[in-house]
Design an enzyme around this catalytic site. Structure first.
Site, mmCIF file in Angstrom:
data_model
loop_
_atom_site.group_PDB
_atom_site.id
_atom_site.type_symbol
_atom_site.label_atom_id
_atom_site.label_comp_id
_atom_site.label_asym_id
_atom_site.label_seq_id
_atom_site.Cartn_x
_atom_site.Cartn_y
_atom_site.Cartn_z
ATOM 1 N N LYS A 1 0.843 -1.209 0.000
ATOM 2 C CA LYS A 1 0.000 0.000 0.000
ATOM 3 C C LYS A 1 0.874 1.254 0.000
ATOM 4 O O LYS A 1 2.029 1.220 0.441
ATOM 5 C CB LYS A 1 -0.959 0.035 1.202
ATOM 6 C CG LYS A 1 -0.290 0.198 2.584
ATOM 7 C CD LYS A 1 -0.055 1.637 3.022
ATOM 8 C CE LYS A 1 0.697 1.733 4.329
ATOM 9 N NZ LYS A 1 1.724 2.647 4.509
ATOM 10 N N ASP B 1 -2.402 -1.484 10.810
ATOM 11 C CA ASP B 1 -2.656 -1.429 9.355
ATOM 12 C C ASP B 1 -3.324 -2.703 8.822
ATOM 13 O O ASP B 1 -3.731 -2.745 7.661
ATOM 14 C CB ASP B 1 -1.330 -1.253 8.590
ATOM 15 C CG ASP B 1 -0.900 0.209 8.509
ATOM 16 O OD1 ASP B 1 -1.734 1.084 8.815
ATOM 17 O OD2 ASP B 1 0.261 0.456 8.138
#
Ligand code: ATP
Length: 294
Positions: A15, A141
């Site tokens: 990401k 996350d």
């Protein structure tokens, strides 16, 4: 608990942060964040197999990474098995492609892929919410890494809102060899913010850009409050950004706590030209051309 599949392969996507803002620090020391998250096509591959060897046996293509409870993928497997009473031996192989300690959430994404893979092997024991609740105990996350795409992440990263997909574009990653730990960067941020005026992203404008599919507004709003902090420790970040801008990138930013810099390009030729340039520099091992994944 008996598996319905003897093996399963899942992908762990990298990401980037299109924006990263810190709103404050909670009494427990965690930072309250507001971030726009975006998945990339670049991924690690996680292979899970039922094994005759009891417990979790892990192997990894990257010999520098631990293959025990110090690896987030291993910890995710152990947590899933203890939560759901799985007593089979599990062989876990991790094929790393995502640069390590780079601000690209590689470890979190591997852990998410393990949770999803084991859930598939054992016939969907857990709902998406169950997996996110399990994942967040290992890392803030991980709930996003289970969700993927374009998303707003708030709280400590556990409060997620899916967003309209960011317009398609190419993403060149350039990671300097030097790095700093995420913990150190947040500590340095706390010190720097007391004495310096740090530029914050306009997240609401970025959200509007996404809802309108306005690529130019999106790339002009890229902003990460941690970038000036990490750049003090890794000054090469500034020269990498400068070169990427010169090479025709539409927008350039450091991802997460760094030190990886990403550049977005709508034109594939410009993206390939910039990749070719960096492949001839000392940054070649940390240079990856990929695309957004929605
Ligand atoms: P984030 O963007 O979430 O801060 P990151 O991309 O900066 O993550 P990781 O690649 O996840 O960082 O690695 C951070 C540290 O975690 C490394 O120093 C590494 O030793 C350790 N680690 C544990 N498990 C893994 C894994 N599966 N992949 C990569 N690193 C791992």
């Amino acid at each position: 608990m008996k598996p319905i599949l003897q093996s399963y392969t899942s992908y762990a996507y990298a990401k980037i942060n299109l924006s990263l803002d810190i709103l404050g620090t909670r009494p427990d020391g965690y930072h309250e964040v507001r971030m726009l998250m975006q998945s990339l096509q670049l991924h690690d591959t996680v292979t899970l197999k039922i094994s005759d060897t009891p417990g979790i046996t892990m192997t990894c293509s990257d010999a520098t990474l631990p293959v025990d409870e110090h690896n987030l993928a291993y910890r995710a497997a152990a947590l899933f098995c203890s939560t759901y009473g799985i007593t089979d031996g599990i062989a876990l192989h991790l094929e790393k492609k995502i640069p390590v300690a780079a601000g690209l959430a590689g470890g979190s994404s591997d852990a998410a892929a393990v949770l999803q893979g084991l859930n598939k092997m054992y016939g969907t024991l857990a709902t998406a919410e169950d997996l996110a609740a399990l994942g967040v105990t290992l890392g803030a996350d991980i709930p996003y890494c289970l969700m993927l795409g374009t998303a707003l992440s708030e709280g400590i990263g556990e409060r997620l809102t899916p967003l309209p997909a960011a317009p398609h574009c190419y993403c060149l990653l350039v990671k300097p060899a030097a790095g700093a730990s995420t913990k150190q960067i947040y500590t340095e941020y706390d010190a720097l913010v007391k004495t310096t005026d740090i530029k914050h992203p306009n997240t609401d404008l970025m959200l509007l850009a996404l809802s309108e599919g306005n690529y130019h507004a999106l790339v002009s709003g890229l902003c990460n409050v941690l970038e000036p902090v990490t750049t003090r420790l890794v000054p090469e970040i500034a020269s990498i950004k400068e070169a990427l801008q010169f090479l025709g990138a539409d927008g350039v930013l450091m991802s997460g706590s760094g030190p990886t810099v990403f550049a977005l390009f709508s034109d594939p030729e410009n993206a390939k030209r910039a990749e070719a340039y960096f492949l001839q520099t000392k940054y070649a091992p940390g240079t990856f051309l990929t695309e957004l994944k929605n």
